[in-house]
Each structure stands twice: as C-alpha cells, then as structure tokens.
Design an enzyme around this catalytic site. Structure first.
Site, short mmCIF file in Angstrom:
data_model
loop_
_atom_site.label_atom_id
_atom_site.label_comp_id
_atom_site.label_asym_id
_atom_site.label_seq_id
_atom_site.Cartn_x
_atom_site.Cartn_y
_atom_site.Cartn_z
CB SER A 1 -0.99 0.06 1.21
OG SER A 1 -1.37 1.20 1.25
CG HIS B 1 -3.70 -1.97 -1.54
ND1 HIS B 1 -4.72 -2.63 -1.80
CD2 HIS B 1 -4.33 -1.14 -0.69
CE1 HIS B 1 -5.96 -2.44 -1.12
NE2 HIS B 1 -5.54 -1.71 -0.29
CG ASP C 1 -5.16 1.83 1.06
OD1 ASP C 1 -6.05 1.01 0.85
OD2 ASP C 1 -4.18 1.30 1.69
CG MET D 1 -8.29 6.39 3.27
SD MET D 1 -7.10 6.47 4.79
CE MET D 1 -6.75 4.85 4.58
CG HIS E 1 -9.24 -0.54 -0.29
ND1 HIS E 1 -8.75 -0.49 1.07
CD2 HIS E 1 -10.69 -0.48 0.11
CE1 HIS E 1 -9.42 -0.88 1.95
NE2 HIS E 1 -10.75 -0.71 1.55
CG MET F 1 -11.17 2.54 2.53
SD MET F 1 -9.83 2.29 3.33
CE MET F 1 -8.42 2.69 2.21
CG MET G 1 -11.52 -3.62 5.54
SD MET G 1 -9.99 -3.34 4.49
CE MET G 1 -8.95 -2.43 5.92
N GLY H 1 -8.89 3.34 7.62
CA GLY H 1 -8.53 4.84 7.79
C GLY H 1 -7.19 5.14 8.17
CG ASP I 1 -5.99 -3.44 3.45
OD1 ASP I 1 -5.15 -3.19 4.16
OD2 ASP I 1 -6.51 -2.78 2.70
CB SER J 1 3.46 0.04 8.41
OG SER J 1 2.57 -0.87 8.83
C1 DX5 Z 1 -6.29 0.76 5.94
C2 DX5 Z 1 -5.81 0.48 4.34
C3 DX5 Z 1 -4.71 -0.36 4.49
C4 DX5 Z 1 -3.63 -0.04 5.09
C5 DX5 Z 1 -2.58 -1.11 5.43
O1 DX5 Z 1 -7.41 1.61 6.06
O2 DX5 Z 1 -6.88 0.09 3.90
O3 DX5 Z 1 -4.39 -0.67 3.20
O4 DX5 Z 1 -2.61 0.95 4.33
O5 DX5 Z 1 -1.51 -0.68 6.08
P1 DX5 Z 1 -0.91 -1.51 7.23
O6 DX5 Z 1 -0.22 -2.69 6.44
O7 DX5 Z 1 0.42 -0.75 7.81
O8 DX5 Z 1 -1.75 -2.09 8.06
ZN ZN Z 2 -6.39 -0.74 1.45
#
Ligand code: DX5
Ligand code: ZN
Length: 215
Positions: free
Chosen positions: A7, A32, A34, A36, A65, A67, A136, A141, A174, A197
């Site tokens: 991600s 990936h 993300d 938001m 993804h 969100m 999830m 978030g 995820d 991370s």
């Molecule tokens: C959370 C995201 C994830 C996130 C994963 O809302 O959808 O994709 O970036 O990060 P880690 O692997 O650090 O949990």
């Molecule tokens: Zn994600």
C-alpha cells in the site's frame, strides 16, 4: 504463491515513484491504492491524480481500494490502462450490485470489501458477481494498526463458500499484515495480501518485498 500488494499509503509521497520502483524490483504484484475521503473513514489520503502520476513510471497494475462514500461518482476517475481492480465497501454501497456492474462494464475487475464488524453473510448474493473480496483485518482509515485476529475466521468462511459454490473471486486481506502473521493468513485461505507499514517501514524496502514473496 502469495500475491503482494504493497500500500502506497505508507510510502514517502515526496519520493513516490522511487518507492514504487523499490517494490517493483522486489517482485510486488500490485500497487495497492488506498483512497480515503474523511467521511466513510476518519482520514483523508489522496485521489486519482496522485495515482495517475505513477502512470508510465511503473509496470505494476493498480489495486484500488475506495474507502469513500458514493463510490459510483468517482469510479471513472480511477480507471486507467493499469487499473486491474477497483474495490468498494459493502457498507458504503446501497446498490452494491449496480456498483459492481458499473465497475465491470468499464472493463475493470470489481472487488467488494467488508469492515471487521461486517459478517461475510452480507456478501452472499454478490459473491457470484465479484472478482475479488477484501477482508479488512483492521478498521479502515490508517496504516500501521494491529491485526484483528477475527479476520482469519472470516477468510476461512469465505474460502469454504468459494470452494463449495465453485466461485472464482480472489481472497484478499488488508491491515496489520507482517512477516510474522502472513503464513497463518495464507493457511486460512488468503491469496493476495496488502502490506503498508511492513513494507515501506522497512530499512530495505526491496528486500522486504522479497521476504514476503518467499511465502
Ligand atoms: C487501511 C488501509 C490499508 C493500510 C494497510 O485503511 O486500507 O491498506 O494502508 O496498512 P498496514 O499494512 O500498515 O496495516
Ligand atoms: Zn487498503
């Protein structure tokens, strides 16, 4: 073999193209993305223009993804020649079937995601129509949260339905994925894992991707 989708939420946005090169060298399968909106989840990340900056800078396909609320309104923005999957949240779509058909009608694979408190049973009617289901394993978030073990049971349940009904969606997970829990997650039935991370927080990002890809 595990498909890995690092991600870029955890990447260095000031050096995004370089960070993406590192994961590509390590053998990552997808980027990936993300997205938001500060409404569906309590955080704002980035939108399609940031993703599109990577066009021409990487060979990796995008695993988007969303969100966000009202995803139908923004789906077209995320369609590029390299967009392979667009995943929306079951909780954000009143007319989920229509949203899934909308994504597929644009020539992109459709995914559906559920939050930790949403049961797999809510997806029963849509499973034959989707290309991917994203479980999830944290509340969406933020990156860097702790893995919620209840996700494993949901993956097992989904894998069982997939086998019993002979369906062909990909099972993705995820949130909180690390080198320590990846084996357990795969044993439950996960075929594709997101890691933020755990990849971009590593000293050597390329080597970390290689380590994941050994599983
Ligand atoms: C959370 C995201 C994830 C996130 C994963 O809302 O959808 O994709 O970036 O990060 P880690 O692997 O650090 O949990
Ligand atoms: Zn994600």
């Amino acid at each position: 073999m595990l498909k890995l989708a690092p991600s870029i939420l955890s990447a260095d946005f000031g050096h995004l193209a370089e960070d993406v090169k590192k994961i590509e060298e390590g053998g990552a399968d997808y980027i990936h993305v993300d997205v938001m909106d500060g409404h569906f989840v309590p955080n704002i990340s980035f939108g399609a223009p940031v993703m599109k900056c990577l066009n021409g800078k990487t060979k990796l396909p995008y695993d988007v993804h969303l969100m966000i609320e009202n995803p139908d309104k923004y789906i077209d923005d995320f369609i590029t020649p390299k967009t392979e999957y667009i995943t929306v949240h079951q909780e954000a779509c009143v007319h989920l079937h229509r949203t899934v058909q909308n994504i597929k009608s644009k020539g992109v694979k459709a995914g559906v995601s559920i939050n930790p408190a949403t049961p797999v049973s809510t997806l029963e009617c849509i499973l034959p129509d989707v290309n991917l289901v994203l479980i999830m394993s944290v509340n969406p978030g933020f990156g860097g949260q702790k893995f919620i073990p209840g996700a494993l049971e949901k993956v097992r349940e989904l894998a069982e339905i997939k086998g019993a009904k002979n369906l062909d969606f990909v099972i993705e997970i995820d949130g909180g994925i690390t080198l320590e829990n990846i084996e357990e997650v795969m044993d439950a039935g996960v075929e594709m894992a997101v890691a933020g991370s755990a990849v971009f927080g590593a000293e050597d990002v390329t080597e970390r991707v290689r380590e994941f890809k050994k599983f």
